[in-house]
Write a protein that holds these residues in place. Structure first.
Motif, PDB file in Angstrom:
ATOM      1  N   LEU A 129       0.829  -1.209   0.000  1.00 36.19           N
ATOM      2  CA  LEU A 129       0.000   0.000   0.000  1.00 36.19           C
ATOM      3  C   LEU A 129       0.862   1.256   0.000  1.00 36.19           C
ATOM      4  O   LEU A 129       0.543   2.243  -0.668  1.00 36.19           O
ATOM      5  N   LEU A 130       1.963   1.226   0.725  1.00 39.92           N
ATOM      6  CA  LEU A 130       2.839   2.389   0.788  1.00 39.92           C
ATOM      7  C   LEU A 130       3.509   2.665  -0.548  1.00 39.92           C
ATOM      8  O   LEU A 130       3.871   3.817  -0.838  1.00 39.92           O
ATOM      9  N   LYS A 131       3.669   1.627  -1.367  1.00 38.33           N
ATOM     10  CA  LYS A 131       4.370   1.774  -2.648  1.00 38.33           C
ATOM     11  C   LYS A 131       3.419   1.878  -3.839  1.00 38.33           C
ATOM     12  O   LYS A 131       3.868   2.054  -4.970  1.00 38.33           O
ATOM     13  N   LEU A 135       3.373   9.145  -2.469  1.00 37.73           N
ATOM     14  CA  LEU A 135       2.716   9.712  -1.292  1.00 37.73           C
ATOM     15  C   LEU A 135       2.688  11.234  -1.394  1.00 37.73           C
ATOM     16  O   LEU A 135       3.665  11.866  -1.797  1.00 37.73           O
ATOM     17  N   GLU A 136       1.558  11.811  -1.015  1.00 42.01           N
ATOM     18  CA  GLU A 136       1.377  13.256  -0.995  1.00 42.01           C
ATOM     19  C   GLU A 136       0.991  13.702   0.403  1.00 42.01           C
ATOM     20  O   GLU A 136       0.345  12.944   1.147  1.00 42.01           O
ATOM     21  N   TYR A 157      -2.579   9.064  -0.815  1.00 42.61           N
ATOM     22  CA  TYR A 157      -2.793   9.316  -2.236  1.00 42.61           C
ATOM     23  C   TYR A 157      -4.260   9.086  -2.540  1.00 42.61           C
ATOM     24  O   TYR A 157      -4.998   8.463  -1.759  1.00 42.61           O
ATOM     25  N   SER A 158      -4.686   9.596  -3.673  1.00 39.04           N
ATOM     26  CA  SER A 158      -6.097   9.469  -4.044  1.00 39.04           C
ATOM     27  C   SER A 158      -6.498   8.006  -4.103  1.00 39.04           C
ATOM     28  O   SER A 158      -5.787   7.171  -4.693  1.00 39.04           O
ATOM     29  N   LEU A 159      -7.631   7.692  -3.521  1.00 40.69           N
ATOM     30  CA  LEU A 159      -8.147   6.324  -3.577  1.00 40.69           C
ATOM     31  C   LEU A 159      -8.295   5.850  -5.015  1.00 40.69           C
ATOM     32  O   LEU A 159      -8.216   4.651  -5.291  1.00 40.69           O
ATOM     33  N   SER A 160      -8.496   6.770  -5.930  1.00 42.71           N
ATOM     34  CA  SER A 160      -8.650   6.400  -7.344  1.00 42.71           C
ATOM     35  C   SER A 160      -7.442   5.640  -7.868  1.00 42.71           C
ATOM     36  O   SER A 160      -7.562   4.849  -8.819  1.00 42.71           O
ATOM     37  N   GLU A 161      -6.263   5.857  -7.273  1.00 34.93           N
ATOM     38  CA  GLU A 161      -5.070   5.116  -7.704  1.00 34.93           C
ATOM     39  C   GLU A 161      -5.242   3.622  -7.444  1.00 34.93           C
ATOM     40  O   GLU A 161      -4.852   2.793  -8.270  1.00 34.93           O
ATOM     41  N   LEU A 213      -9.047  10.448  -0.106  1.00 35.55           N
ATOM     42  CA  LEU A 213      -7.658  10.093   0.178  1.00 35.55           C
ATOM     43  C   LEU A 213      -7.554   8.758   0.906  1.00 35.55           C
ATOM     44  O   LEU A 213      -8.176   8.562   1.955  1.00 35.55           O
ATOM     45  N   LEU A 214      -6.793   7.832   0.330  1.00 37.49           N
ATOM     46  CA  LEU A 214      -6.386   6.635   1.062  1.00 37.49           C
ATOM     47  C   LEU A 214      -5.188   7.067   1.902  1.00 37.49           C
ATOM     48  O   LEU A 214      -4.142   7.446   1.359  1.00 37.49           O
ATOM     49  N   THR A 215      -5.330   7.019   3.195  1.00 44.84           N
ATOM     50  CA  THR A 215      -4.438   7.731   4.099  1.00 44.84           C
ATOM     51  C   THR A 215      -3.609   6.766   4.936  1.00 44.84           C
ATOM     52  O   THR A 215      -4.136   5.833   5.540  1.00 44.84           O
ATOM     53  N   LEU A 216      -2.298   7.027   4.977  1.00 46.66           N
ATOM     54  CA  LEU A 216      -1.361   6.174   5.692  1.00 46.66           C
ATOM     55  C   LEU A 216      -0.558   6.928   6.743  1.00 46.66           C
ATOM     56  O   LEU A 216       0.192   6.320   7.501  1.00 46.66           O
TER      57      LEU A 216
END
Length: 326
Positions: A129-131, A135-136, A157-161, A213-216
């Motif tokens: 997921l991190l790769k 990351l923004e 990063y945008s969940l759309s990715e 945003l898918l957020t980490l």
């Protein structure tokens, strides 16, 4: 305590905007006591929170390139406030509970499955997921349905990715997010406040919007456990409870998901739950808000912005009655 009957027949306490009424009222009494001069009690409360937070798993640096297109100009909420004033009922009902209790959450190893109406279902671990995409850092306003707000620099990063990777079929109309529900790690799971696991959902066009945003991480580090580690959603134009935490499964489905708070109290928490100052909660106004760490409890509140100030999403709801579809 007031009791209501949920659609599945389980007795549940009425919530006070994601807070049970008894907890909400006791908090108001506590604040009144603090205002009257109970400063020492407040100091002890903060000390306990700091000690509990220090006992949690150490954070790691997680840097994302600042995306100027998503940089709220508001003053950022202090990290201390953002990490000790939380709603995460899997770890307790009060705002201080997650910071005190979430050290029991094990974030590695962690996997998240993506399934349902997709051509390429997959299971990803945290490293994958991190790769998955660059990351923004994005500075978003966060508006809780309870009438308070924060400004937080998230990393993700945008969940759309992710959506592009799994290739949804034409049958995928909604996206369902399922959070971890492990009694061994989460002392609040098993309470009757909600049906577990915590489930949230979006229409697929909402999930695909660049803001979602898918957020980490947050504040340049991995997510603290109490903020939804290791992976969560942030949907800044919706009330905070729509942003699922500690996600273990994402499902693409044909029908609108039965989400946790909508099932618990459908007249109070609609599926959409867009920030809308013109649509009040049944028990309080949504026209204004209190900024945590900045606005004192007794100071005049600031006005709430439509879609929390993210007007670009308005096109998603063209022709939709936003009072009926609250």
């Amino acid at each position: 305590m007031l009791i209501k009957r949920s659609p599945n027949g389980i007795d549940l306490p009425f919530s006070s905007d994601i807070t049970p009424q008894a907890v909400y009222e006791s908090r108001r009494r506590f604040i009144a006591q603090m205002a009257a001069g109970a400063v020492a009690g407040g100091a002890l409360w903060e000390m306990a929170n700091r000690e509990a937070f220090a006992a949690a798993a150490p954070a790691q640096t997680l840097v994302g390139k600042l995306n100027p297109a998503y940089g709220a100009l508001d003053k950022q909420t202090p990290f201390k406030d953002a990490s000790t004033y939380n709603n995460f009922y899997e770890f307790g009902l009060d705002k201080a509970d997650p910071a005190q209790n979430a050290h029991t959450l094990k974030t590695r190893p962690w996997t998240m499955s993506i399934e349902g109406e997709v051509k390429k279902p997959m299971t990803l671990d945290l490293d994958a997921l991190l790769k998955l995409a660059p990351l923004e850092e994005r500075i978003y306003r966060l508006r809780c349905v309870e009438g308070w707000s924060m400004v937080i620099p998230w990393v993700g990063y945008s969940l759309s990715e992710l959506i592009k990777k799994v290739e949804p079929t034409g049958n995928a109309k909604y996206v369902e997010f399922v959070s971890l529900a492990d009694k061994a790690q989460m002392p609040g799971v098993g309470s009757r406040v909600l049906n577990w696991p915590y489930v949230e959902g979006l229409r697929i066009d909402e999930a695909n919007h660049p803001l979602t945003l898918l957020t980490l991480g947050m504040y340049g580090q991995t997510l603290p456990n109490q903020n939804g580690a290791p992976v969560r959603l942030v949907v800044p134009w919706k009330y905070g409870f729509k942003s699922a935490k500690s996600i273990v499964k994402i499902r693409f489905v044909k029908e609108q998901p039965r989400t946790a708070w909508n099932v618990s109290a459908p007249s109070e928490y609609g599926f959409y739950s867009n920030v809308n100052p013109e649509v009040d909660h049944p028990r309080w106004s949504q026209a204004s808000e209190r900024r945590i760490g900045e606005d004192g409890f007794f100071q005049k509140k600031r006005k709430t912005l439509m879609f929390n100030g993210y007007g670009d999403v308005a096109s998603l709801y063209s022709g939709l009655d936003l009072k009926k579809n609250f």
